[in-house]
Enzyme design. Structure first.
Site, mmCIF file in Angstrom:
data_model
loop_
_atom_site.group_PDB
_atom_site.id
_atom_site.type_symbol
_atom_site.label_atom_id
_atom_site.label_comp_id
_atom_site.label_asym_id
_atom_site.label_seq_id
_atom_site.Cartn_x
_atom_site.Cartn_y
_atom_site.Cartn_z
ATOM 1 N N HIS A 255 0.719 -1.454 -0.252
ATOM 2 C CA HIS A 255 0.275 -0.606 0.047
ATOM 3 C C HIS A 255 1.082 1.091 -0.339
ATOM 4 O O HIS A 255 1.521 1.738 0.717
ATOM 5 C CB HIS A 255 -0.896 0.179 1.371
ATOM 6 C CG HIS A 255 -1.526 1.258 1.010
ATOM 7 N ND1 HIS A 255 -2.692 2.235 -0.069
ATOM 8 C CD2 HIS A 255 -2.202 1.524 2.240
ATOM 9 C CE1 HIS A 255 -3.353 2.992 0.465
ATOM 10 N NE2 HIS A 255 -2.588 3.239 2.093
ATOM 11 N N ASP B 39 1.185 5.085 -0.171
ATOM 12 C CA ASP B 39 0.125 6.837 -0.127
ATOM 13 C C ASP B 39 0.763 7.075 -0.936
ATOM 14 O O ASP B 39 1.995 7.382 -0.633
ATOM 15 C CB ASP B 39 0.196 6.627 1.847
ATOM 16 C CG ASP B 39 -0.838 6.413 2.799
ATOM 17 O OD1 ASP B 39 -1.761 6.061 2.440
ATOM 18 O OD2 ASP B 39 0.313 5.251 3.041
ATOM 19 N N ASP C 214 -7.665 0.980 2.555
ATOM 20 C CA ASP C 214 -7.022 1.441 4.295
ATOM 21 C C ASP C 214 -7.616 3.373 4.715
ATOM 22 O O ASP C 214 -7.492 3.990 4.992
ATOM 23 C CB ASP C 214 -5.642 2.014 3.824
ATOM 24 C CG ASP C 214 -4.791 3.625 5.006
ATOM 25 O OD1 ASP C 214 -5.098 2.336 6.281
ATOM 26 O OD2 ASP C 214 -4.210 3.686 4.601
ATOM 27 N N HIS D 264 -6.388 8.590 0.169
ATOM 28 C CA HIS D 264 -6.936 9.435 1.727
ATOM 29 C C HIS D 264 -6.376 10.041 2.782
ATOM 30 O O HIS D 264 -6.735 9.748 4.143
ATOM 31 C CB HIS D 264 -8.391 7.854 2.184
ATOM 32 C CG HIS D 264 -6.433 7.093 1.622
ATOM 33 N ND1 HIS D 264 -5.920 6.064 0.913
ATOM 34 C CD2 HIS D 264 -5.615 6.721 3.424
ATOM 35 C CE1 HIS D 264 -5.093 5.463 1.679
ATOM 36 N NE2 HIS D 264 -4.487 5.488 2.060
#
Length: 1023
Positions: free
Chosen positions: A78, A80, A194, A431
């Site tokens: 993941h 970001d 997430d 997010h």
């Protein structure tokens, strides 16, 4: 041999590009031959799947064992797109190594698989790869070893994002994947692992993009406990109450461990767990089997998923795969002694396929997953408001992007620089971006990206307007923008006695819109496109606005007037300062200070009563009926986080007390009345002020507030809310939008699918509001609605009361990873000052819904204001035809029906456009607004005509008539969910039928006929 031949061909192509073809051709051929021989000798890349193998998607899924618990191991990372580091820092320091490392490891074993999500990073990595590496990646995609899940430019937030931003960012990512890799890269599964809670509207958008399913990472700790006990971790989500058929459902699964590895099985270089070897293999296999058997008690089928990855894992992918290879070997060897666990590499799509083939009758959930708490006293509801200035800038940039795409399409201007704003706005949907949960230096980097993209689009909009206004005429000068109107500062209008304002309306209907410009002069004349003088007003700028930190203006006056803007078009207004003009009516406002009696403000549609003692809104009068409504500001003190309580921070909202403190004790005010607007200017504290306005001809109140810098010298973090109190009997029920589209019912201290333990009566009742929140009193047929100008957290803690959080300043970190308190320093380092708006509507329930949706659209898609400075004479003003340019333009032949919105108009190629139309009213709202609507596309636009058209899925990466979705069986229903037949287009006029809440997407071929605009030589008068 085939692989070597293909690599040699690409090497030859690259070599030929290095210089003059005639000189280098012989060198290239010799080098290519040498490279080919090396491939044969050393078998370079021989373990990679052949580029000719295109068994991808569901056809590439691994074999399962009937009668066994089949464990799908999903290796993933993941990444970001900005959080603790900027997007550039993350890429340079981590991401590029992650992707390269994974590609190398996948080549070593065709059984290995990997799942990647964030296209923004993969696109960037792809640009720096050789043709040989790119070919290897294509083979991995074609064989199903490398799978893309989600596939958007980023993994967007679901609480504070607007649906138009979500659609655009996913479209950007999916179309790049499609253009680069083709059908084998098509993501079939949403992967929202997430996000801090999950919206129903986001799931609805994925369903309309023809995703087969969605997997979630975070849901409330009480919810997940209940789902584990009832084996409802996987279900069918009823994602729309308005849409019909299969598109109103989306299969959804909650992952067993958020998105992390099981305890004891993390093999990243950042983890402390020991690798799997022959020495510990059997022991770890038994431990893993125990984990799986425990997980199996919470799920319905004999298929289980295990996520192996986390944030920025896999910089050394081989370390992961070597341990997982060993673990699989020892786990599967246990089958010889009776174990029923079968473990293999898989992907989210393959796991979904296996679930689909079980033919289970799935339960249905119709709610969303807000608010989210991960434990007692830990509600992630603060981020609904965190960094309010960034939230507004992200929204305005999205609006500017839509106008930029529209104008470049209407004018025929092709400028690839629009991609900069597309990517910047897409990144902001992340997010940890628009949510305000990034570190402050990252937030500033996001702002830089938006600013750079807006600058590029300003040039495109200027070029487009010049084409539409002046045709091919040579014109000196360009279009200027007032970028600081949010602080009542504009160099163009303040320092020029004569300006031409060109105002563009991005909506598909005529709009009347009030504009305000700061000016130095005392008297002005405003002319419309016909040269007719129109009514205007000069107001005093409120003192708190004049004193905003960093404000680059000394003027204390604002000129305001009403514009009338054609659909998808612009209108032109000439503004000139006059020194000898004596107005028939005094356009300057009347100013009144404190009074001995209550004060009434209003227009021909409504009035408000201001309490003479408190200076607060006291009541509203509609059709001679008086309704008690009070508005004031309050504040909560944030928990410092000592003991068992979670601190209020960027993510969490956790007030020390459930009782908010009123800030209205020492309010001062003054009244300003004029021909166009009447307003109440309030000052609550030195750092908190507000103006309540009622414009002529409107049915709503405007509340414009200035908050900050919030004082924290007492070492108390403060969270500021605006509260509206009425006597409506709302019975514990209120309503909020879902990403700006459908409405969700909320009930105080209640969750529809599980029994709520109320540990936080304030933050546990907060919900994200992107567009509206309202309460209603059915017995009185009355609805009170508040619309914010950006996403905010909001609630109804008491019957008849609505409250919206507008600003937060906190001194402690909530320990969710951001590692710094939410204490924005602002321009002068003393704290952030925020200026924003709320709109209040009060009226009958049916009428309020109509006004609410209309106002929400106009608040989002605000007109774009530009200025073209001109040297013109008084004679030009009196005879405006001497200023020969296109003053008024509409991109549409006729305005769209009242319940239809043109969501997207974007040029993809010279004669190809992307077009989205939406029905923005919900089913069964009113008999009139909820009807199906027919729109003819053949003569819809003015500058061009649609010649051919083909419908696509919402994400514009697949043709609608070529796709289908998985079918799922609903519990307690005898039939499965089938895809609806594709609606045909009537060829004569391309008539489109839109049902409530439906968005239809088209790829259209247009005639390329630029507008015929003969501009006389008098245009050289403009400069």
């Amino acid at each position: 041999m085939l692989k070597g031949t293909e690599d040699t061909k690409h090497y030859l192509q690259r070599c030929n590009k290095m210089g003059n073809y005639a000189i280098r051709m012989w060198q290239c051929r010799h080098l290519a031959l040498l490279f080919y021989v090396m491939l044969v000798i050393f078998d370079v890349g021989a373990t990679a799947p052949s580029s000719q193998n295109t068994t991808c998607g569901y056809q590439s899924c691994p074999e399962e064992k009937p009668g066994y618990i089949n464990v799908h191991v999903v290796c993933h990372t993941h990444n970001d797109v900005g959080w603790l580091q900027t997007i550039d820092q993350y890429y340079q320091l981590s991401v590029k190594r992650i992707i390269s490392s994974v590609v190398q490891s996948l080549q070593k074993d065709p059984n290995r698989r990997f799942t990647y999500v964030e296209t923004a990073f993969f696109w960037r990595w792809w640009q720096h790869q050789t043709l040989e590496i790119q070919e290897i990646v294509r083979t991995l995609v074609n064989s199903g070893q490398l799978e893309f899940a989600g596939g958007g430019w980023t993994m967007n937030d679901e609480a504070v994002t607007h649906y138009s931003g979500i659609i655009d960012q996913i479209t950007l990512g999916l179309r790049w994947l499609n253009d680069t890799f083709g059908q084998c890269a098509l993501p079939r599964v949403g992967w929202q692992i997430d996000s801090f809670g999950h919206s129903r509207e986001h799931a609805s958008l994925l369903s309309q993009m023809f995703f087969d399913g969605l997997f979630l990472g975070r849901i409330d700790y009480q919810d997940i406990k209940n789902r584990r006990a009832t084996k409802t971790m996987e279900f069918l989500w009823k994602v729309s109450q308005s849409l019909e058929g299969a598109r109103s459902y989306l299969f959804t699964g909650v992952l067993p461990n958020v998105y992390w590895p099981p305890k004891g099985f993390c093999f990243d270089v950042k983890c402390a767990d020991p690798p799997i070897t022959d020495l510990n293999g059997k022991m770890k296999a038994y431990q893993f089997k125990d984990t799986i058997m425990s997980q199996a008690t919470h799920y319905t089928t004999n298929h289980l998923v295990v996520t192996m990855g986390m944030d920025f894992y896999y910089e050394a992918a081989e370390k992961w795969y070597q341990s997982l290879d060993k673990l699989m070997y020892y786990v599967n060897n246990m089958q010889a002694t009776g174990s029923r666990v079968n473990m293999f590499y898989s992907t989210p799509a393959c796991y979904l396929r296996s679930l689909n083939q079980t033919n289970v009758h799935w339960s249905v959930t119709a709610e969303d997953f807000f608010p989210y708490a991960d434990r007692v006293h830990s509600y992630w509801t603060g981020y609904y408001t965190s960094r309010p200035s960034l939230k507004l800038y992200a929204r305005e940039a999205n609006t500017f992007l839509q106008a930029c795409k529209q104008l470049s399409t209407l004018s025929g201007v092709q400028n690839d620089d629009i991609i900069f704003l597309k990517r910047a706005v897409a990144v902001l949907q992340h997010h940890d971006a628009i949510t305000g949960t990034e570190q402050e230096h990252v937030a500033k980097d996001y702002i830089k990206q938006l600013y750079f993209g807006i600058e590029k689009c300003q040039e495109i909009i200027g070029e487009s307007l010049k084409t539409l206004q002046f045709g091919n005429a040579s014109v000196d000068g360009g279009y200027k923008y007032c970028e600081n109107l949010n602080e009542s500062s504009c160099y163009v209008t303040e320092y020029n006695e004569k300006v031409i304002a060109v105002i563009y309306n991005p909506l598909g209907k005529t709009v009347k819109h009030y504009v305000r410009f700061p000016v130095y002069g005392q008297m002005y004349q405003v002319l419309n496109e016909k040269g007719t003088s129109i009514q205007h007003q000069i107001d005093p700028i409120p003192l708190p606005v004049q004193n905003l930190p960093g404000r680059k203006s000394n003027t204390w006056r604002e000129l305001l007037f009403q514009t009338e803007l054609p659909p998808l078009g612009f209108n032109t207004y000439i503004i000139r300062e006059i020194h000898d003009y004596v107005p028939v009516v005094d356009h300057n406002s009347g100013i009144f200070s404190q009074t001995e009696h209550d004060v009434t403000l209003g227009n021909e549609l409504l009035q408000v009563i201001i309490d003479r003692n408190s200076g607060l809104l006291k009541a509203m009068v509609l059709e001679n009926e008086t309704y008690n409504i009070r508005q004031s500001f309050y504040w909560y003190e944030g928990q410092p986080g000592f003991g068992r309580e979670k601190a209020s921070g960027a993510y969490a909202f956790n007030p020390i007390s459930n009782r908010a403190l009123d800030l209205s004790g020492n309010t001062t005010f003054r009244i300003v009345k004029g021909d166009i607007v009447e307003e109440l200017q309030q000052t609550f504290t030195p750092w908190l002020s507000q103006v309540i306005r009622i414009y002529k001809g409107v049915k709503h109140l405007e509340f414009e507030w200035v908050v900050g810098p919030i004082p924290v010298g007492d070492w108390r973090g403060k969270e500021i809310v605006s509260r509206f109190e009425s006597d409506l009997e709302s019975n514990g029920t209120f309503y909020t939008d879902s990403n700006g589209r459908e409405t969700m019912q909320r009930i105080r201290n209640f969750r529809p699918t599980w029994s709520l333990n109320v540990s936080e009566p304030v933050s546990g009742n907060y919900y994200p509001v992107t567009a509206w929140i309202y309460i209603k009193d059915p017995l009185r047929n009355l609805q009170l609605t508040i619309l914010p100008d950006r996403a905010e957290g909001a609630t109804s803690l008491y019957d008849g009361v609505l409250e919206l959080m507008v600003h937060r300043r906190l001194l402690y970190d909530d320990v969710y990873g951001v590692s710094e308190p939410l204490n924005e320093r602002g321009i002068d380092g003393k704290g952030l000052v925020v200026r924003g708006k709320h709109y209040l509507l009060l009226g009958s329930i049916d009428g309020a819904v109509l006004e609410m949706k209309d106002l929400a659209q106009r608040a989002l898609m605000k007109p774009v204001i530009t200025f073209f400075q001109a040297n013109f004479t008084d004679n030009d003003v009196e005879e405006p035809e001497t200023l020969a340019f296109e003053r008024k333009f509409s991109g549409l032949q006729d305005e769209l029906p009242s319940n239809i919105h043109l969501l997207t108009l974007e040029r993809l190629e010279k004669n190809k456009i992307l077009l989205r139309l939406e029905h923005f009213h919900e089913k069964d709202v009113t008999s009139e607004l909820s009807q199906a609507v027919n729109v003819s596309l053949v003569n819809l636009f003015q500058p061009f005509q649609i010649m051919e058209i083909r419908e696509m899925v919402l994400s514009a990466n697949q043709y609608l008539d070529e796709v289908s979705r998985m079918r799922w069986t609903v519990a307690n229903e005898s039939s499965t969910q089938h895809d609806e037949p594709v609606q045909s287009l009537e060829p004569a006029n391309f008539t489109v039928t839109l049902l409530p809440m439906e968005i239809r997407t088209f790829l259209a071929t247009i005639s390329v006929n630029p507008p015929d605009m003969e501009i006389p030589s008098v245009m050289n008068k403009l400069s």
